[in-house]
Design a protein around this motif. Sequence first.
Motif, short mmCIF file in Angstrom:
data_model
loop_
_atom_site.label_atom_id
_atom_site.label_comp_id
_atom_site.label_asym_id
_atom_site.label_seq_id
_atom_site.Cartn_x
_atom_site.Cartn_y
_atom_site.Cartn_z
N ARG A 88 8.40 -51.81 34.69
CA ARG A 88 7.50 -52.44 35.66
C ARG A 88 6.16 -52.76 35.00
NH1 ARG A 88 7.70 -53.37 40.84
NH2 ARG A 88 9.71 -52.33 40.87
N ARG A 129 2.28 -54.13 35.89
CA ARG A 129 1.30 -54.40 36.94
C ARG A 129 0.32 -55.45 36.46
NH1 ARG A 129 -1.97 -50.50 39.69
NH2 ARG A 129 -1.61 -51.86 41.48
N ALA A 141 10.15 -56.01 35.58
CA ALA A 141 9.81 -56.18 37.00
C ALA A 141 8.30 -56.35 37.11
CB ALA A 141 10.28 -54.98 37.81
N ASP A 150 4.81 -56.47 39.20
CA ASP A 150 4.07 -56.06 40.40
C ASP A 150 2.75 -56.83 40.35
OD1 ASP A 150 2.57 -54.87 42.34
OD2 ASP A 150 2.98 -52.81 41.74
N ARG A 195 6.94 -54.99 27.08
CA ARG A 195 6.84 -55.78 28.31
C ARG A 195 5.47 -56.43 28.45
NH1 ARG A 195 7.01 -50.42 29.84
NH2 ARG A 195 5.22 -49.61 31.00
#
Length: 295
Positions: free
Chosen positions: A93, A95, A122, A124, A281
Amino acid sequence: MNSLDGLPVFVRTVREGSFSAAARALDLTPSAVSKQIGRLEDSLAVRLFNRTTRRLSLTEEGAAFYERASRILADLDDAAASISSLRAVPRGRLRVTMPSGFGVIHLLPVLPAFYARYPEVALDIDLNDRFVDMVEEGFDVALRIGDLGDSSLIGRRLAANRRVLAAAPGYLDRVVPPQGPADLAAHNCLVYTYRAQRHDWHLVDEAGAETVVTVGGTLETNNPMMLRGAALAGIGMVLLPLWLIGPDLKAGRLRRVLPDYHWPDSAIQVVYPPGRHLSARVRCFIDFLVERFAD
Protein backbone atom coordinates in the motif's frame (compact mmCIF):
# COMPACT_ATOMS: atom_id res chain seq x y z
CA MET A 1 34.59 -10.50 21.05
CA ASN A 2 33.25 -8.49 18.11
CA SER A 3 31.49 -5.55 19.76
CA LEU A 4 28.92 -5.52 16.93
CA ASP A 5 27.47 -8.81 18.17
CA GLY A 6 25.57 -7.21 21.02
CA LEU A 7 24.38 -4.03 19.25
CA PRO A 8 20.87 -5.24 18.32
CA VAL A 9 20.27 -6.47 21.87
CA PHE A 10 21.59 -3.26 23.39
CA VAL A 11 19.49 -0.99 21.13
CA ARG A 12 16.34 -3.05 21.68
CA THR A 13 16.88 -3.00 25.45
CA VAL A 14 17.11 0.79 25.43
CA ARG A 15 13.94 1.08 23.36
CA GLU A 16 11.97 -1.44 25.39
CA GLY A 17 13.13 -0.07 28.74
CA SER A 18 14.03 -3.35 30.45
CA PHE A 19 15.85 -6.63 29.95
CA SER A 20 12.62 -8.61 30.23
CA ALA A 21 10.77 -6.53 27.63
CA ALA A 22 13.73 -6.75 25.25
CA ALA A 23 13.87 -10.51 25.82
CA ARG A 24 10.22 -10.88 24.83
CA ALA A 25 10.73 -8.75 21.72
CA LEU A 26 13.82 -10.71 20.68
CA ASP A 27 12.47 -14.13 21.71
CA LEU A 28 15.30 -14.59 24.20
CA THR A 29 15.45 -15.19 27.93
CA PRO A 30 16.14 -12.22 30.23
CA SER A 31 19.35 -13.90 31.36
CA ALA A 32 20.53 -14.20 27.75
CA VAL A 33 19.88 -10.48 27.22
CA SER A 34 21.71 -9.63 30.43
CA LYS A 35 24.71 -11.75 29.43
CA GLN A 36 24.96 -10.12 25.99
CA ILE A 37 24.81 -6.65 27.52
CA GLY A 38 27.46 -7.69 30.04
CA ARG A 39 29.75 -8.99 27.29
CA LEU A 40 29.27 -5.76 25.34
CA GLU A 41 30.16 -3.68 28.40
CA ASP A 42 33.26 -5.82 29.00
CA SER A 43 34.29 -5.41 25.36
CA LEU A 44 33.89 -1.65 25.52
CA ALA A 45 35.25 -1.37 29.06
CA VAL A 46 32.39 0.91 30.08
CA ARG A 47 29.12 0.58 31.95
CA LEU A 48 26.20 1.20 29.61
CA PHE A 49 23.32 0.95 32.09
CA ASN A 50 22.64 1.99 35.67
CA ARG A 51 20.73 -0.96 37.11
CA THR A 52 18.41 -0.84 40.12
CA THR A 53 15.63 -3.17 41.20
CA ARG A 54 13.04 -0.73 39.89
CA ARG A 55 14.67 1.04 37.01
CA LEU A 56 17.07 0.67 34.11
CA SER A 57 18.69 3.86 32.79
CA LEU A 58 21.55 4.71 30.48
CA THR A 59 24.83 6.04 31.76
CA GLU A 60 26.36 9.03 30.02
CA GLU A 61 28.58 6.68 28.04
CA GLY A 62 25.59 4.45 27.31
CA ALA A 63 23.56 7.35 25.94
CA ALA A 64 26.40 8.39 23.61
CA PHE A 65 26.92 4.78 22.49
CA TYR A 66 23.18 4.30 21.88
CA GLU A 67 23.08 7.26 19.51
CA ARG A 68 25.93 5.85 17.42
CA ALA A 69 24.71 2.27 17.64
CA SER A 70 21.24 3.23 16.43
CA ARG A 71 22.71 4.92 13.37
CA ILE A 72 24.94 1.93 12.63
CA LEU A 73 22.00 -0.49 12.72
CA ALA A 74 19.87 1.87 10.63
CA ASP A 75 22.66 2.05 8.03
CA LEU A 76 22.87 -1.74 7.95
CA ASP A 77 19.09 -2.01 7.49
CA ASP A 78 19.19 0.59 4.73
CA ALA A 79 22.01 -1.20 2.95
CA ALA A 80 20.10 -4.46 3.02
CA ALA A 81 16.86 -2.80 1.94
CA SER A 82 18.52 -0.93 -0.92
CA ILE A 83 19.91 -4.18 -2.32
CA SER A 84 16.60 -5.99 -1.86
CA SER A 85 14.61 -3.17 -3.46
CA LEU A 86 16.61 -3.50 -6.67
CA ARG A 87 15.18 -6.97 -7.12
CA ALA A 88 11.82 -6.54 -5.43
CA VAL A 89 8.55 -6.51 -7.30
CA PRO A 90 6.67 -3.32 -6.32
CA ARG A 91 3.89 -4.31 -3.96
CA GLY A 92 2.00 -3.08 -0.94
CA ARG A 93 0.00 0.00 0.00
CA LEU A 94 1.24 3.46 -0.97
CA ARG A 95 -0.17 6.59 0.71
CA VAL A 96 -0.27 9.56 -1.64
CA THR A 97 -1.55 13.12 -1.18
CA MET A 98 -2.10 15.70 -3.92
CA PRO A 99 -4.33 18.65 -4.83
CA SER A 100 -7.86 17.56 -5.62
CA GLY A 101 -8.07 19.10 -9.08
CA PHE A 102 -4.84 17.55 -10.27
CA GLY A 103 -5.82 14.15 -8.93
CA VAL A 104 -9.21 14.11 -10.64
CA ILE A 105 -8.17 15.71 -13.93
CA HIS A 106 -4.73 14.20 -14.49
CA LEU A 107 -4.03 11.23 -12.25
CA LEU A 108 -7.38 9.45 -12.52
CA PRO A 109 -7.20 8.95 -16.32
CA VAL A 110 -3.78 7.26 -16.11
CA LEU A 111 -4.52 4.97 -13.16
CA PRO A 112 -5.51 2.03 -15.42
CA ALA A 113 -2.06 2.17 -17.03
CA PHE A 114 -0.38 2.29 -13.61
CA TYR A 115 -2.32 -0.70 -12.29
CA ALA A 116 -1.67 -2.65 -15.48
CA ARG A 117 2.05 -2.15 -14.96
CA TYR A 118 2.10 -2.57 -11.16
CA PRO A 119 -0.85 -4.81 -10.21
CA GLU A 120 0.44 -5.50 -6.70
CA VAL A 121 0.56 -1.84 -5.62
CA ALA A 122 -2.51 -0.45 -3.82
CA LEU A 123 -2.89 3.33 -3.77
CA ASP A 124 -4.42 5.20 -0.84
CA ILE A 125 -4.93 8.68 -2.36
CA ASP A 126 -5.80 11.73 -0.29
CA LEU A 127 -7.10 14.60 -2.43
CA ASN A 128 -6.63 17.74 -0.39
CA ASP A 129 -5.91 21.35 -1.28
CA ARG A 130 -4.59 22.32 2.15
CA PHE A 131 -0.92 22.08 3.07
CA VAL A 132 -0.30 18.53 4.27
CA ASP A 133 2.59 17.66 6.59
CA MET A 134 3.30 14.37 4.85
CA VAL A 135 5.81 13.18 7.46
CA GLU A 136 3.52 13.94 10.40
CA GLU A 137 0.49 12.43 8.65
CA GLY A 138 2.29 9.36 7.34
CA PHE A 139 2.26 9.88 3.56
CA ASP A 140 4.83 8.22 1.33
CA VAL A 141 4.56 10.58 -1.65
CA ALA A 142 3.02 13.99 -2.28
CA LEU A 143 2.46 16.12 -5.33
CA ARG A 144 3.25 19.75 -4.58
CA ILE A 145 2.47 22.74 -6.73
CA GLY A 146 4.81 25.60 -5.96
CA ASP A 147 8.31 25.95 -4.65
CA LEU A 148 9.40 23.81 -1.70
CA GLY A 149 11.22 26.68 0.00
CA ASP A 150 13.31 25.47 2.92
CA SER A 151 11.51 22.13 3.13
CA SER A 152 13.61 19.04 3.85
CA LEU A 153 11.54 17.05 1.36
CA ILE A 154 13.18 15.69 -1.77
CA GLY A 155 11.48 16.70 -5.00
CA ARG A 156 11.48 15.71 -8.65
CA ARG A 157 10.14 18.28 -11.07
CA LEU A 158 7.31 17.21 -13.31
CA ALA A 159 6.44 20.40 -15.17
CA ALA A 160 6.16 24.16 -15.00
CA ASN A 161 3.09 25.61 -13.30
CA ARG A 162 1.69 28.75 -14.90
CA ARG A 163 -1.40 30.57 -13.60
CA VAL A 164 -3.26 32.83 -16.00
CA LEU A 165 -6.20 35.21 -15.89
CA ALA A 166 -9.39 33.95 -17.51
CA ALA A 167 -13.13 34.52 -17.69
CA ALA A 168 -16.09 33.15 -19.61
CA PRO A 169 -17.21 34.89 -22.82
CA GLY A 170 -20.53 35.67 -21.13
CA TYR A 171 -18.80 37.60 -18.35
CA LEU A 172 -16.53 39.49 -20.74
CA ASP A 173 -19.51 40.46 -22.91
CA ARG A 174 -21.15 42.17 -19.90
CA VAL A 175 -18.18 44.25 -18.79
CA VAL A 176 -15.45 46.45 -20.17
CA PRO A 177 -12.47 44.07 -20.44
CA PRO A 178 -9.43 45.21 -18.46
CA GLN A 179 -6.68 46.89 -20.44
CA GLY A 180 -4.04 46.54 -17.74
CA PRO A 181 -3.54 44.97 -14.29
CA ALA A 182 -4.82 48.07 -12.47
CA ASP A 183 -8.24 47.62 -14.12
CA LEU A 184 -8.73 44.28 -12.30
CA ALA A 185 -9.64 46.16 -9.13
CA ALA A 186 -12.94 47.10 -10.76
CA HIS A 187 -13.82 43.52 -11.72
CA ASN A 188 -15.49 40.63 -9.91
CA CYS A 189 -12.34 38.60 -9.20
CA LEU A 190 -12.93 35.20 -7.62
CA VAL A 191 -10.39 34.43 -4.90
CA TYR A 192 -8.60 31.24 -3.85
CA THR A 193 -8.37 31.28 -0.07
CA TYR A 194 -5.46 28.86 0.48
CA ARG A 195 -3.06 31.33 -1.12
CA ALA A 196 -1.16 33.62 1.21
CA GLN A 197 -2.27 37.26 0.85
CA ARG A 198 -5.20 35.95 -1.13
CA HIS A 199 -6.40 39.33 -2.38
CA ASP A 200 -3.02 40.38 -3.81
CA TRP A 201 -2.56 39.11 -7.35
CA HIS A 202 1.09 39.21 -8.44
CA LEU A 203 1.39 39.48 -12.21
CA VAL A 204 4.49 39.55 -14.40
CA ASP A 205 4.69 40.62 -18.02
CA GLU A 206 6.78 39.09 -20.78
CA ALA A 207 9.77 41.21 -19.73
CA GLY A 208 9.54 39.92 -16.16
CA ALA A 209 8.32 43.17 -14.60
CA GLU A 210 5.97 42.47 -11.69
CA THR A 211 2.77 44.29 -10.75
CA VAL A 212 0.69 43.64 -7.63
CA VAL A 213 -3.01 44.47 -7.73
CA THR A 214 -5.47 44.06 -4.86
CA VAL A 215 -8.69 42.36 -5.99
CA GLY A 216 -11.98 41.21 -4.54
CA GLY A 217 -15.27 39.75 -5.59
CA THR A 218 -18.41 37.86 -4.71
CA LEU A 219 -16.81 34.41 -4.22
CA GLU A 220 -13.92 33.15 -2.14
CA THR A 221 -13.26 29.43 -1.79
CA ASN A 222 -10.54 26.95 -0.87
CA ASN A 223 -11.39 24.73 -3.85
CA PRO A 224 -9.94 25.57 -7.28
CA MET A 225 -12.46 23.28 -9.00
CA MET A 226 -15.24 25.49 -7.63
CA LEU A 227 -13.45 28.60 -8.91
CA ARG A 228 -13.23 26.98 -12.34
CA GLY A 229 -16.94 26.13 -12.26
CA ALA A 230 -17.85 29.65 -11.20
CA ALA A 231 -15.77 31.12 -14.01
CA LEU A 232 -17.42 28.79 -16.54
CA ALA A 233 -20.80 29.97 -15.23
CA GLY A 234 -19.84 33.56 -16.00
CA ILE A 235 -19.76 34.72 -12.38
CA GLY A 236 -16.39 36.42 -12.54
CA MET A 237 -12.71 36.36 -13.36
CA VAL A 238 -10.19 33.81 -12.04
CA LEU A 239 -6.45 33.34 -11.75
CA LEU A 240 -5.94 29.60 -12.20
CA PRO A 241 -3.26 27.20 -13.48
CA LEU A 242 -3.16 26.00 -17.06
CA TRP A 243 -3.22 22.37 -15.94
CA LEU A 244 -6.71 23.09 -14.59
CA ILE A 245 -8.27 25.38 -17.24
CA GLY A 246 -6.13 24.64 -20.29
CA PRO A 247 -8.85 22.48 -21.96
CA ASP A 248 -11.45 25.20 -21.29
CA LEU A 249 -9.25 27.80 -22.98
CA LYS A 250 -8.66 25.56 -25.99
CA ALA A 251 -12.39 24.84 -26.31
CA GLY A 252 -13.35 28.53 -25.97
CA ARG A 253 -15.33 27.99 -22.77
CA LEU A 254 -12.94 30.46 -21.13
CA ARG A 255 -10.86 33.25 -22.60
CA ARG A 256 -7.49 34.59 -21.51
CA VAL A 257 -7.64 38.02 -19.91
CA LEU A 258 -4.55 40.24 -20.18
CA PRO A 259 -2.71 37.48 -22.07
CA ASP A 260 0.62 39.26 -21.71
CA TYR A 261 0.48 38.76 -17.92
CA HIS A 262 0.61 35.73 -15.67
CA TRP A 263 1.36 34.78 -12.07
CA PRO A 264 5.11 34.15 -11.55
CA ASP A 265 5.89 30.61 -12.68
CA SER A 266 6.51 27.85 -10.17
CA ALA A 267 6.85 24.07 -10.51
CA ILE A 268 4.76 20.93 -10.20
CA GLN A 269 6.84 18.46 -8.19
CA VAL A 270 6.50 14.99 -6.77
CA VAL A 271 8.13 14.90 -3.33
CA TYR A 272 9.00 12.36 -0.68
CA PRO A 273 10.64 12.48 2.76
CA PRO A 274 14.43 12.28 2.94
CA GLY A 275 15.83 8.81 3.44
CA ARG A 276 18.67 6.60 2.44
CA HIS A 277 16.64 4.48 0.04
CA LEU A 278 13.23 4.28 -1.59
CA SER A 279 10.99 1.25 -1.51
CA ALA A 280 10.16 -0.33 -4.85
CA ARG A 281 6.54 0.86 -4.70
CA VAL A 282 7.56 4.48 -3.99
CA ARG A 283 10.16 4.46 -6.75
CA CYS A 284 7.81 2.96 -9.34
CA PHE A 285 5.08 5.53 -8.58
CA ILE A 286 7.46 8.48 -8.81
CA ASP A 287 8.99 7.18 -12.04
CA PHE A 288 5.50 6.67 -13.48
CA LEU A 289 4.49 10.27 -12.70
CA VAL A 290 7.68 11.62 -14.25
CA GLU A 291 7.14 9.49 -17.35
CA ARG A 292 3.53 10.60 -17.77
CA PHE A 293 3.61 14.26 -16.78
CA ALA A 294 7.11 15.68 -17.27
CA ASP A 295 6.61 18.86 -19.29
